[in-house]
Design a protein around this motif. Structure first.
Motif, PDB file in Angstrom:
ATOM      1  N   VAL A  64      -5.342 -11.196  -2.347  1.00 27.70           N
ATOM      2  CA  VAL A  64      -4.182 -10.307  -2.382  1.00 27.70           C
ATOM      3  C   VAL A  64      -3.115 -11.071  -3.148  1.00 27.70           C
ATOM      4  O   VAL A  64      -2.694 -12.150  -2.726  1.00 27.70           O
ATOM      5  CB  VAL A  64      -3.661  -9.940  -0.976  1.00 27.70           C
ATOM      6  N   GLY A  65      -2.716 -10.549  -4.301  1.00 29.48           N
ATOM      7  CA  GLY A  65      -1.784 -11.289  -5.137  1.00 29.48           C
ATOM      8  C   GLY A  65      -0.712 -10.410  -5.745  1.00 29.48           C
ATOM      9  O   GLY A  65      -0.738  -9.184  -5.626  1.00 29.48           O
ATOM     10  N   ARG A  66       0.204 -11.067  -6.411  1.00 31.63           N
ATOM     11  CA  ARG A  66       1.302 -10.401  -7.125  1.00 31.63           C
ATOM     12  C   ARG A  66       1.233 -10.844  -8.574  1.00 31.63           C
ATOM     13  O   ARG A  66       1.850 -11.829  -8.965  1.00 31.63           O
ATOM     14  CB  ARG A  66       2.652 -10.807  -6.546  1.00 31.63           C
ATOM     15  N   PRO A  67       0.479 -10.147  -9.425  1.00 33.65           N
ATOM     16  CA  PRO A  67       0.405 -10.558 -10.822  1.00 33.65           C
ATOM     17  C   PRO A  67       1.738 -10.410 -11.555  1.00 33.65           C
ATOM     18  O   PRO A  67       1.922 -11.005 -12.614  1.00 33.65           O
ATOM     19  CB  PRO A  67      -0.665  -9.644 -11.413  1.00 33.65           C
ATOM     20  N   SER A  68       2.648  -9.631 -10.981  1.00 28.74           N
ATOM     21  CA  SER A  68       3.994  -9.485 -11.530  1.00 28.74           C
ATOM     22  C   SER A  68       4.900  -9.037 -10.387  1.00 28.74           C
ATOM     23  O   SER A  68       4.415  -8.650  -9.326  1.00 28.74           O
ATOM     24  CB  SER A  68       4.011  -8.453 -12.671  1.00 28.74           C
ATOM     25  N   PRO A  69       6.204  -9.053 -10.603  1.00 30.93           N
ATOM     26  CA  PRO A  69       7.104  -8.631  -9.521  1.00 30.93           C
ATOM     27  C   PRO A  69       6.895  -7.173  -9.091  1.00 30.93           C
ATOM     28  O   PRO A  69       7.239  -6.806  -7.976  1.00 30.93           O
ATOM     29  CB  PRO A  69       8.503  -8.809 -10.120  1.00 30.93           C
ATOM     30  N   THR A  70       6.323  -6.360  -9.966  1.00 31.66           N
ATOM     31  CA  THR A  70       6.170  -4.939  -9.640  1.00 31.66           C
ATOM     32  C   THR A  70       4.728  -4.524  -9.352  1.00 31.66           C
ATOM     33  O   THR A  70       4.441  -3.333  -9.259  1.00 31.66           O
ATOM     34  CB  THR A  70       6.718  -4.062 -10.785  1.00 31.66           C
ATOM     35  N   ARG A  71       3.832  -5.488  -9.201  1.00 34.39           N
ATOM     36  CA  ARG A  71       2.421  -5.145  -8.945  1.00 34.39           C
ATOM     37  C   ARG A  71       1.850  -5.988  -7.814  1.00 34.39           C
ATOM     38  O   ARG A  71       2.156  -7.168  -7.679  1.00 34.39           O
ATOM     39  CB  ARG A  71       1.579  -5.382 -10.193  1.00 34.39           C
ATOM     40  N   VAL A  72       0.977  -5.342  -7.045  1.00 34.56           N
ATOM     41  CA  VAL A  72       0.173  -6.015  -6.028  1.00 34.56           C
ATOM     42  C   VAL A  72      -1.281  -5.797  -6.416  1.00 34.56           C
ATOM     43  O   VAL A  72      -1.685  -4.678  -6.734  1.00 34.56           O
ATOM     44  CB  VAL A  72       0.441  -5.439  -4.621  1.00 34.56           C
ATOM     45  N   ARG A  73      -2.054  -6.871  -6.426  1.00 36.41           N
ATOM     46  CA  ARG A  73      -3.478  -6.774  -6.765  1.00 36.41           C
ATOM     47  C   ARG A  73      -4.306  -7.131  -5.536  1.00 36.41           C
ATOM     48  O   ARG A  73      -4.118  -8.177  -4.937  1.00 36.41           O
ATOM     49  CB  ARG A  73      -3.834  -7.716  -7.917  1.00 36.41           C
ATOM     50  N   ILE A  74      -5.217  -6.239  -5.204  1.00 33.18           N
ATOM     51  CA  ILE A  74      -6.152  -6.430  -4.105  1.00 33.18           C
ATOM     52  C   ILE A  74      -7.519  -6.584  -4.746  1.00 33.18           C
ATOM     53  O   ILE A  74      -7.911  -5.752  -5.571  1.00 33.18           O
ATOM     54  CB  ILE A  74      -6.132  -5.221  -3.152  1.00 33.18           C
ATOM     55  N   ALA A  75      -8.256  -7.638  -4.380  1.00 34.25           N
ATOM     56  CA  ALA A  75      -9.517  -7.890  -5.071  1.00 34.25           C
ATOM     57  C   ALA A  75     -10.561  -8.496  -4.151  1.00 34.25           C
ATOM     58  O   ALA A  75     -10.242  -9.107  -3.132  1.00 34.25           O
ATOM     59  CB  ALA A  75      -9.277  -8.830  -6.255  1.00 34.25           C
ATOM     60  N   ALA A 107      -5.007   3.772  -6.236  1.00 36.05           N
ATOM     61  CA  ALA A 107      -4.504   2.663  -7.055  1.00 36.05           C
ATOM     62  C   ALA A 107      -3.808   3.157  -8.318  1.00 36.05           C
ATOM     63  O   ALA A 107      -4.139   4.213  -8.857  1.00 36.05           O
ATOM     64  CB  ALA A 107      -5.656   1.736  -7.434  1.00 36.05           C
ATOM     65  N   ASP A 108      -2.865   2.356  -8.769  1.00 37.43           N
ATOM     66  CA  ASP A 108      -2.219   2.611 -10.055  1.00 37.43           C
ATOM     67  C   ASP A 108      -3.234   2.385 -11.176  1.00 37.43           C
ATOM     68  O   ASP A 108      -3.254   3.099 -12.164  1.00 37.43           O
ATOM     69  CB  ASP A 108      -1.016   1.676 -10.199  1.00 37.43           C
ATOM     70  N   TRP A 129     -11.092  -5.318  -8.651  1.00 35.57           N
ATOM     71  CA  TRP A 129      -9.697  -5.309  -8.257  1.00 35.57           C
ATOM     72  C   TRP A 129      -9.073  -3.916  -8.375  1.00 35.57           C
ATOM     73  O   TRP A 129      -9.583  -3.060  -9.085  1.00 35.57           O
ATOM     74  CB  TRP A 129      -8.891  -6.309  -9.095  1.00 35.57           C
ATOM     75  N   ALA A 130      -7.991  -3.758  -7.648  1.00 34.48           N
ATOM     76  CA  ALA A 130      -7.165  -2.553  -7.739  1.00 34.48           C
ATOM     77  C   ALA A 130      -5.713  -2.987  -7.626  1.00 34.48           C
ATOM     78  O   ALA A 130      -5.391  -3.923  -6.892  1.00 34.48           O
ATOM     79  CB  ALA A 130      -7.511  -1.576  -6.617  1.00 34.48           C
ATOM     80  N   GLU A 131      -4.859  -2.319  -8.385  1.00 38.24           N
ATOM     81  CA  GLU A 131      -3.438  -2.662  -8.349  1.00 38.24           C
ATOM     82  C   GLU A 131      -2.609  -1.478  -7.883  1.00 38.24           C
ATOM     83  O   GLU A 131      -2.888  -0.331  -8.220  1.00 38.24           O
ATOM     84  CB  GLU A 131      -2.960  -3.099  -9.738  1.00 38.24           C
ATOM     85  N   LEU A 132      -1.599  -1.819  -7.095  1.00 38.12           N
ATOM     86  CA  LEU A 132      -0.614  -0.854  -6.636  1.00 38.12           C
ATOM     87  C   LEU A 132       0.726  -1.237  -7.243  1.00 38.12           C
ATOM     88  O   LEU A 132       1.028  -2.428  -7.387  1.00 38.12           O
ATOM     89  CB  LEU A 132      -0.508  -0.879  -5.113  1.00 38.12           C
ATOM     90  N   LYS A 133       1.499  -0.243  -7.573  1.00 39.92           N
ATOM     91  CA  LYS A 133       2.825  -0.497  -8.140  1.00 39.92           C
ATOM     92  C   LYS A 133       3.826  -0.626  -6.992  1.00 39.92           C
ATOM     93  O   LYS A 133       3.901   0.248  -6.128  1.00 39.92           O
ATOM     94  CB  LYS A 133       3.234   0.616  -9.083  1.00 39.92           C
TER      95      LYS A 133
END
Length: 136
Positions: A64-75, A107-108, A129-133
């Motif tokens: 579970v990460g934050r590839p950017s301030p506006t994204r969460v990545r679940i993988a 997911a976004d 992976w999947a990313e949420l905004k």
């Protein structure tokens, strides 16, 4: 400077989805992104279920990460690079086969990344992976 991430390795079993939901819940709470908890928990559950059902792996890594301030990545990382996720269609009578369809709706964006490369053996694994905004 990088963005925060949580990751742990667990057995590749359906029961690991519960651990994944707790990991997602704790990470999103630490980042004050509680509004993303429900879709993120569903996503990690489906990713774990897919790995447990469609790969011969004994263990998987949950991320579970934050590839950017506006994204969460679940993988989920597994060691089955030849078993790639494919978005299909689910038969109305089928008991399963809707996991990636659900992820596609929640997911976004989503996808997979092959990990490592060797001139003869190729990649050693993949990260699905999947990313949420996140509101930013």
């Amino acid at each position: 400077m990088g963005y925060p991430a949580y990751s742990q390795t667990f057995p590749c079993r359906p029961e690991t989805a519960e651990i994944g939901r707790k990991l997602v819940h704790e990470a999103l709470g630490a980042w004050h992104l509680d509004d993303l908890t429900e879709p993120a928990e569903l996503i990690i559950s489906e990713l774990v279920a897919n790995a447990a059902s469609h790969t011969p792996c004994r263990s998987i890594r949950l991320v579970v990460g934050r590839p950017s301030p506006t994204r969460v990545r679940i993988a989920v990382v597994d060691r089955a690079p030849s078993r790639l996720p494919v978005l299909g269609t689910a038969d109305a009578e089928a008991e399963g086969g809707r996991g990636l369809l659900l992820i596609d709706v929640l997911a976004d964006r989503w996808g997979y990344t092959l990990l490592g490369s060797h001139s003869k053996r190729g990649p050693w694994g993949k990260e699905t992976w999947a990313e949420l905004k996140a509101a930013g």
